[in-house]
Scaffold this motif. Structure first.
Motif, short mmCIF file in Angstrom:
data_model
loop_
_atom_site.label_atom_id
_atom_site.label_comp_id
_atom_site.label_asym_id
_atom_site.label_seq_id
_atom_site.Cartn_x
_atom_site.Cartn_y
_atom_site.Cartn_z
N GLN A 115 -15.96 40.98 -4.39
CA GLN A 115 -16.72 40.22 -5.16
C GLN A 115 -18.38 41.02 -5.39
OE1 GLN A 115 -16.97 36.38 -3.98
NE2 GLN A 115 -18.87 35.81 -4.73
N PHE A 118 -16.61 45.98 -5.78
CA PHE A 118 -15.92 46.53 -6.87
C PHE A 118 -15.22 45.37 -7.37
CE2 PHE A 118 -15.81 49.97 -3.27
CZ PHE A 118 -16.59 50.76 -3.85
N PRO A 119 -15.52 44.82 -8.26
CA PRO A 119 -15.16 43.49 -8.90
C PRO A 119 -13.96 44.07 -9.87
CG PRO A 119 -17.35 43.95 -9.73
CD PRO A 119 -17.01 45.00 -8.69
N SER A 120 -13.94 45.15 -10.23
CA SER A 120 -12.78 45.65 -10.98
C SER A 120 -11.57 46.24 -10.32
CB SER A 120 -13.48 46.49 -12.09
OG SER A 120 -14.14 47.67 -11.58
N MET A 121 -11.85 46.52 -9.12
CA MET A 121 -10.61 47.13 -8.26
C MET A 121 -9.61 46.16 -8.05
SD MET A 121 -11.73 49.81 -5.67
CE MET A 121 -10.79 50.68 -4.46
N TRP A 125 -5.47 47.36 -3.26
CA TRP A 125 -5.74 48.65 -2.96
C TRP A 125 -7.07 48.73 -1.61
CZ3 TRP A 125 -4.60 53.30 -3.67
CH2 TRP A 125 -3.56 53.86 -4.81
N PHE A 129 -6.59 50.42 1.96
CA PHE A 129 -7.57 51.29 2.66
C PHE A 129 -8.13 50.67 4.09
CE2 PHE A 129 -8.79 52.72 -2.02
CZ PHE A 129 -7.89 54.10 -1.79
N ARG A 262 -29.38 40.23 -1.23
CA ARG A 262 -29.75 40.94 -2.41
C ARG A 262 -31.11 40.71 -2.90
NH1 ARG A 262 -25.89 37.87 -6.12
NH2 ARG A 262 -26.87 38.59 -7.92
N GLU A 270 -31.69 49.92 -4.36
CA GLU A 270 -31.91 48.44 -4.89
C GLU A 270 -31.08 47.56 -4.37
OE1 GLU A 270 -32.78 46.72 -9.22
OE2 GLU A 270 -33.75 48.14 -8.29
N ARG A 271 -29.83 48.01 -4.27
CA ARG A 271 -28.88 47.04 -3.46
C ARG A 271 -28.53 47.08 -2.20
NH1 ARG A 271 -24.16 45.31 -7.16
NH2 ARG A 271 -24.23 43.83 -5.60
N PRO B 24 -7.66 53.31 -8.66
CA PRO B 24 -8.15 52.21 -8.40
C PRO B 24 -9.53 51.68 -9.03
CG PRO B 24 -8.47 53.03 -6.23
CD PRO B 24 -7.61 54.24 -7.15
N PHE B 25 -10.12 52.80 -9.23
CA PHE B 25 -11.77 52.53 -9.83
C PHE B 25 -11.68 52.54 -11.31
CE2 PHE B 25 -12.31 54.97 -5.80
CZ PHE B 25 -12.88 54.01 -4.92
N VAL B 26 -12.16 51.42 -11.78
CA VAL B 26 -11.92 51.10 -13.22
C VAL B 26 -13.12 51.60 -13.84
CG1 VAL B 26 -11.38 49.51 -15.01
CG2 VAL B 26 -10.25 49.69 -12.94
N GLU B 27 -14.29 51.27 -13.48
CA GLU B 27 -15.52 51.28 -14.08
C GLU B 27 -16.29 52.64 -14.22
OE1 GLU B 27 -18.38 48.26 -13.39
OE2 GLU B 27 -16.87 46.76 -13.85
N PRO B 119 -22.97 39.68 -9.84
CA PRO B 119 -23.40 40.38 -8.74
C PRO B 119 -24.40 41.81 -9.07
CG PRO B 119 -21.13 40.86 -8.92
CD PRO B 119 -21.43 39.80 -9.74
N SER B 122 -30.13 41.25 -10.20
CA SER B 122 -30.77 40.98 -8.78
C SER B 122 -31.46 39.49 -8.80
CB SER B 122 -31.99 41.98 -8.70
OG SER B 122 -33.15 41.37 -7.90
N PRO B 123 -31.39 38.77 -7.80
CA PRO B 123 -32.10 37.49 -7.89
C PRO B 123 -33.56 37.46 -7.87
CG PRO B 123 -31.19 37.92 -5.47
CD PRO B 123 -30.88 38.95 -6.39
#
Lengths: 373, 358
Positions: A115, A118-121, A125, A129, A262, A270-271, B24-27, B119, B122-123
């Motif tokens: 969430q 890696f939302p696109s993963m 997988w 890992f 956050r 930043e994150r 597995p990494f798409v972006e 996500p 930032s809030p």
């Protein structure tokens, strides 16, 4: 390969520090990440303190067993207490309990990674890992895994400092903490108590570590410090959540403890939440590795192959079985929502029951044995 | 052999995984290929659609571009933008959400929820209400000011840090937390915009999630003193021909047991920055009179502000929070607002000012 593959070797005894670190990290697992949302009401602060005290009493009972001779003999101790047939039966039930705990911990954590990071993963997988890394750790043997517990503790305990800003205005709204006393205790709040109890479960798994832990007279101290620290951490995180969100909003947030991070701002990163989520992985890995070893041990006991030396194939097989179960459950039904999903609920009950029953059951068995002999 | 197994095999696996063969990494976040935006401006479009606008900052030697899209859903904007522009839109640097006043009258929460659930965002994202046509202003200014969007963000950030007062600055978390909190209602800053100017106007009051009214000028300054930052760098009181500086307030609110009267006591400290009236304020008796005048003037103005919130049945001042206590069960919001509406209000100002120093 000529080298021996020994998983359950026992060359040195680990000290109180390890017990305390292990107890604390076992109690700070997945549940803390979702718990504040389900507790919600400010009066649950008192609930956490109350359940923490009960948990302390439970640990007192547990320490009677851990201090006894049965405990330091490990498997043979259990056989002396219950007889081999019964131990095999218990191990068989244990398999199920361990399986659910591993799955809930791993999938819960993977969902957070998915969430926030890696939302696109694909989640499979991520599960792969996670499982591969914990398999590697576990294959180093029980001793090294236990030692990792202390590292995991030291590497992650400081995270609690990050929550200090949430206690300071203007982020903190003090009136979010009112009222502190419940108007009426509903079924929901009883369920909350059960959740805290279940979240504090985990130390009962120490019963299988008898041969590895010591010195015996300091066990209770280690357990108590670990438990007290967990309760304090729970309190800090819960109060921070309340001050920051307020009860009504808190209910709507799926992972409040992570989500809050956050809001912090640092000029460099930043994150911050991403770094913290990654750090949490250390103790999730530790626990999964430990439970993998437990699972393999339980399989051997249940199958009656305790005399046969540990081998790679068997260990890999049991880890693979858990991995496949995880994939199935992940695909089948796993989603964190307003209500707990079926697996989390199952773990909630199982954790609560084992934490409650195991120590007193062992104590009764010991007393009974002493009486009959 | 052993070496190969120990080191090279895992390495090979990693290389395979990371280099794209069924990765597995798409972006992809290569800087040259993404278009980070710093704000979205939302407006009411035609036929119930949303009109969303943003500026794309230049990465290489190119000009800033203005994009306006008509969409049904906010995230549809992202998609349509990607189809139009050669770089992919990323929201990781999103800092401001400017909502047109007309749109805010219709809905705010669903828009904010959409943004909040991402996500990447930032809030601490700033929320602003805009009165007027912001798009026109952008169109005109983007050629003259090079980093228009960034400067806007700097301004919000400047006034937010250390609670500098002067204007209401609200981020998305503060807004949502108030929406769900039963004893307080959210507020937002309003900016007025026309072709040439983008200026702070006042504070907008919400009731739960509906935009119900706003205050400006003197009333807004009173709001800053009573509820927002308790600090004003500059407080001009034009009818008295006096301007106060570095004004700091401490507010005590008290609601009596029967919820009949609300007494607000405000301690104000500051100094006289400017005086152009007829009193000789160097004499202490005259100074005392001026002090009294200031007190009664502030009292009157604050009273107006409180009455306005009572009339709106809104809780931007968070009066209800003062009725809470650790041991008492709180009443429901509705019950409280019924009391609040009919409450008698008493405002007391105790002003301590240093005289003009020459």
């Amino acid at each position: 390969m000529s080298s021996r593959f020994v998983l359950f070797d026992n060359t040195a005894i680990t000290g109180t520090g390890y017990i305390f670190a292990m107890v604390n990290r076992m109690q700070m697992l997945y549940y803390i990440l979702i718990l504040p949302k389900h507790l919600m009401h400010p009066y649950m602060i008192l609930g956490i303190i109350g359940v923490g005290i009960l948990s302390q009493i439970n640990l007192l009972i547990l320490s009677y067993y851990l201090k006894s001779n049965y405990s330091s003999q490990g498997y043979l101790g259990f056989v002396q207490l219950f007889g081999e047939r019964l131990v095999r039966l218990f191990a068989f039930f244990g398999l199920f309990v361990i399986l659910v705990k591993v799955i809930v911990t791993a999938l819960g954590y993977v969902e957070i990674i998915h969430q926030f990071m890696f939302p696109s993963m694909k989640t499979s997988w991520l599960i792969f890992f996670l499982m591969a890394s914990s398999f590697y750790i576990a294959s180093q043997g029980m001793e090294k895994t236990i030692r990792l517990g202390l590292i995991a503790f030291l590497a992650t305990i400081w995270i609690i400092v990050l929550y200090v800003p949430y206690f300071l205005p203007p982020i903190a709204e003090i009136h979010h903490l009112y009222p502190l006393v419940p108007g009426e205790i509903s079924i929901h709040s009883w369920y909350g108590f059960l959740m805290i109890w279940s979240a504090l479960s985990g130390p009962e798994y120490l019963i299988c570590l008898g041969p590895w832990i010591g010195p015996k007279e300091k066990i209770l101290k280690g357990l108590s410090i670990g438990n007290a620290l967990s309760v304090i951490e729970y309190l800090i995180l819960f109060v921070a959540c309340l001050l920051y969100f307020g009860s009504n909003y808190l209910e709507k947030i799926s992972f409040p403890v992570v989500n809050m991070l956050r809001y912090l701002q640092s000029p460099v990163f930043e994150r911050i939440d991403l770094i913290i989520i990654s750090l949490i992985m250390i103790y999730v890995l530790f626990l999964i590795a430990l439970l993998l070893l437990y699972f393999y041990g339980a399989v051997r006991i249940a199958a009656g192959r305790i005399k046969v030396p540990t081998n790679r194939k068997g260990f890999l097989g049991s880890a693979a079985a858990i991995f496949i179960c995880m994939l199935i459950i992940n695909g089948w039904y796993w989603r964190e929502g307003i209500e707990l999903n079926i697996w989390t609920t199952l773990q909630l009950w199982l954790g609560a029951i084992t934490y409650f029953l195991v120590p007193s059951f062992l104590l009764i068995a010991m007393k009974w044995k002493r009486g009959s002999s | 052999m052993r070496y190969i197994k120990r080191v090279i095999l895992p390495l090979l696996c990693c290389v395979l995984v990371l280099s794209g063969c069924s990765s597995p990494f798409v972006e992809d976040n290569t800087v040259e290929e993404v278009a980070p935006v710093t704000f979205w401006s939302l407006n009411k479009g035609e036929n119930g659609k949303l009109e969303i606008t943003t500026l794309v900052p230049p990465i290489m030697n190119e000009k800033k571009r203005l994009f306006t899209l008509d969409v049904d859903l906010l995230k549809q904007g992202k998609k349509e933008f990607n189809l139009k522009f050669y770089r992919e839109l990323k929201l990781g640097q999103l800092r401001m959400l400017l909502i047109n006043e007309n749109l805010a009258k219709k809905e705010v929460i669903s828009l904010i929820n959409t943004i909040l659930s991402d996500p990447d965002v930032s809030p601490r994202l700033y929320l602003v209400l805009v009165k007027g046509n912001f798009e026109e202003y952008l169109e005109k200014e983007k050629n003259e000011k090079k980093n228009l969007d960034y400067f806007l963000y700097r301004m919000f950030r400047h006034y937010e840090r250390r609670n500098q007062g002067e204007m209401t600055i609200v981020n998305i978390h503060e807004f949502m937390e108030k929406v769900y909190s039963p004893y307080s209602d959210p507020v937002l800053p309003i900016f007025k915009v026309n072709e040439k100017k983008f200026t702070y106007e006042g504070t907008a009051f919400f009731k739960k999630n509906d935009y119900v009214g706003s205050v400006k000028d003197m009333e807004d300054q009173m709001f800053q003193l009573l509820a927002n930052d308790h600090y004003l760098k500059n407080l001009p009181l034009s009818p008295l021909k006096v301007s106060l500086g570095q004004v700091r307030s401490r507010v005590h609110m008290k609601v009596d047991r029967n919820y009949k009267t609300l007494s607000i006591k405000v301690h104000v400290k500051g100094r006289i920055d400017e005086y152009r009236g007829h009193r000789n304020i160097l004499s202490s008796s005259e100074m005392r009179k001026l002090n009294k005048d200031i007190e009664s003037y502030l009292q009157g103005q604050s009273m107006d502000l409180v009455k306005k919130t009572q009339k709106l049945k809104a809780e931007p001042l968070e009066v209800g929070a003062h009725t809470l206590s650790p041991l008492l069960q709180p009443m429901s919001r509705k019950e409280w607002l019924n009391y609040y509406e009919n409450m008698k209000v008493k405002v007391d100002y105790i002003v301590k000012i240093e005289p003009l120093s020459l």
